[in-house]
Scaffold this active site. Structure first.
Site, PDB file in Angstrom:
ATOM      1  N   SER A  89      -5.280   3.386 -11.485  1.00  8.71           N
ATOM      2  CA  SER A  89      -5.121   3.089 -12.907  1.00  8.71           C
ATOM      3  C   SER A  89      -6.137   3.891 -13.728  1.00  8.71           C
ATOM      4  O   SER A  89      -6.152   5.123 -13.650  1.00  8.71           O
ATOM      5  CB  SER A  89      -5.259   1.574 -13.119  1.00  8.71           C
ATOM      6  N   ASP A 146      -1.765  -6.036 -21.940  1.00 13.04           N
ATOM      7  CA  ASP A 146      -0.340  -5.696 -21.883  1.00 13.04           C
ATOM      8  C   ASP A 146       0.065  -4.655 -22.918  1.00 13.04           C
ATOM      9  O   ASP A 146       1.187  -4.641 -23.413  1.00 13.04           O
ATOM     10  CB  ASP A 146       0.519  -6.962 -22.063  1.00 13.04           C
ATOM     11  N   HIS A 186       2.421  -1.866 -11.849  1.00 10.14           N
ATOM     12  CA  HIS A 186       1.061  -1.344 -11.892  1.00 10.14           C
ATOM     13  C   HIS A 186       0.194  -2.092 -10.888  1.00 10.14           C
ATOM     14  O   HIS A 186      -0.608  -2.954 -11.249  1.00 10.14           O
ATOM     15  CB  HIS A 186       0.531  -1.519 -13.316  1.00 10.14           C
TER      16      HIS A 186
END
Length: 332
Positions: free
Chosen positions: A180, A277, A311
């Site tokens: 990430s 988010d 993810h």
């Protein structure tokens, strides 16, 4: 009477002289024999001062540093290969970067099982703190003191590792990888510091900062302002520091990946994730496809995986990546 701390040059130089392996005894203050177990096998340097450490585990060694680069004391886990203490071999090094979020830090990969993933593999794995939303950058602004993660990782930690462990301190001796935000950090560092890393991997890491009106750059600014910089930003707001964005943007640095091993992973499911988010794997996938297109057009080989799911860390692909890293770097 002079007082020598456990990290005094006197004791440290003795320990260094015996190859960094803890001896039964080491010369302490005033020539008195002192137990070396009270001293760290690694010493201060490169702007880092050890304030806490634990070298009791045969593989996972932990350090915490005071550094002018960061306003608090960041930690690092150094995972040593099996047999490190019983031989004199040098090893290649993987720098492995965690993702963003208030629950992510230098212990993240240990919680996930990095010891098992690396069992028997001849590589040192260095897992440093990178902040909850540090973006592997020196930010444009901070309201909470210094958060210069790029300086800490590249100018301080990297040479410190080479000075204190049996590494190959060269291009073919180092890889960088991450998940990430950490995957972005790996791509960024591999391009900006070309001569440092022969292999680069991004597991669900953003590879394009400007696409979709700079969504990832906004993501970096919003997340860093909220949980890292007390309202400051990595890239500057409302107007970005355009030169910084260009310097950090993998898709604008395609030639910097030539002659490196490149490994990319992205999920194909639009799964909203952490960092409020505000972004999801769809954006990671689109950016990696753009990046891969640039690599392909330039004739730069790369390995890529698009797999179902969102993810998340994929241990099987981390292990595949580890095997590729060991194959690419100098052998222990």
């Amino acid at each position: 009477m002079s007082h020598h701390s456990p990290h005094s040059p006197t004791r440290r130089s003795v320990i260094r002289a015996i190859g960094g392996i803890t001896a039964a005894t080491a010369l302490g203050a005033g020539g008195v024999l002192a137990s070396a177990s009270a001293a760290s096998a690694a010493g201060d340097g490169f702007g880092l001062r050890i304030v806490d450490h634990n070298e009791n585990d045969p593989r996972m060694w932990y350090y915490r540093f005071a550094t002018d680069a960061i306003g608090w004391d960041p930690g690092v886990n150094v995972l040593l290969p099996n047999g490190y203490h019983t031989g004199g071999r040098r090893y290649p090094v993987l720098y492995l970067f965690h993702g963003g979020g208030t629950d992510q830090d230098f212990i993240t990969f240990d919680r996930m099982g990095i010891r098992a993933w690396t069992a028997g593999k001849p590589v040192i794995v260095v897992m440093p703190d990178g902040g909850h939303a540090g973006w592997y950058s020196n930010p444009v602004s901070s309201n909470v003191g210094p958060r210069n993660w790029e300086t800490f990782h590249i100018a301080q930690l990297l040479p410190w590792i080479d000075a204190n462990f049996r590494t190959y301190a060269e291009y073919d001796g180092r890889a960088v990888s991450g998940f990430s935000m950490g995957g972005f950090g790996a791509l960024k560092y591999a391009a900006k510091y070309y001569g440092h890393f022969a292999s680069v991997s991004a597991h669900s890491g953003p590879a394009s900062l400007r696409r979709d009106a700079g969504l990832v750059t906004h993501w970096a600014n919003v997340s860093s302002a909220a949980v890292e910089l007390g309202g400051g930003t990595v890239y500057g707001a409302p107007l970005w520091d355009e030169a910084r964005v260009s310097a950090d943007n993998p898709v604008q640095r395609i030639e910097s990946y030539r002659n490196k091993r490149v490994f990319l992973v992205a999920g194909t499911s639009p799964d909203p994730v952490n960092w409020f988010d505000r972004i999801n794997e769809t954006q990671v996938l689109a950016g990696q496809r753009e990046f891969r297109g640039g690599l392909g057009a330039a004739g730069i080989p790369h390995e890529w995986h698009e797999v179902p799911g969102g993810h998340v860390v994929r241990p099987d692909l981390f292990q595949r990546d580890l095997d590729g890293i060991v194959a690419r770097l100098r052998k222990a």
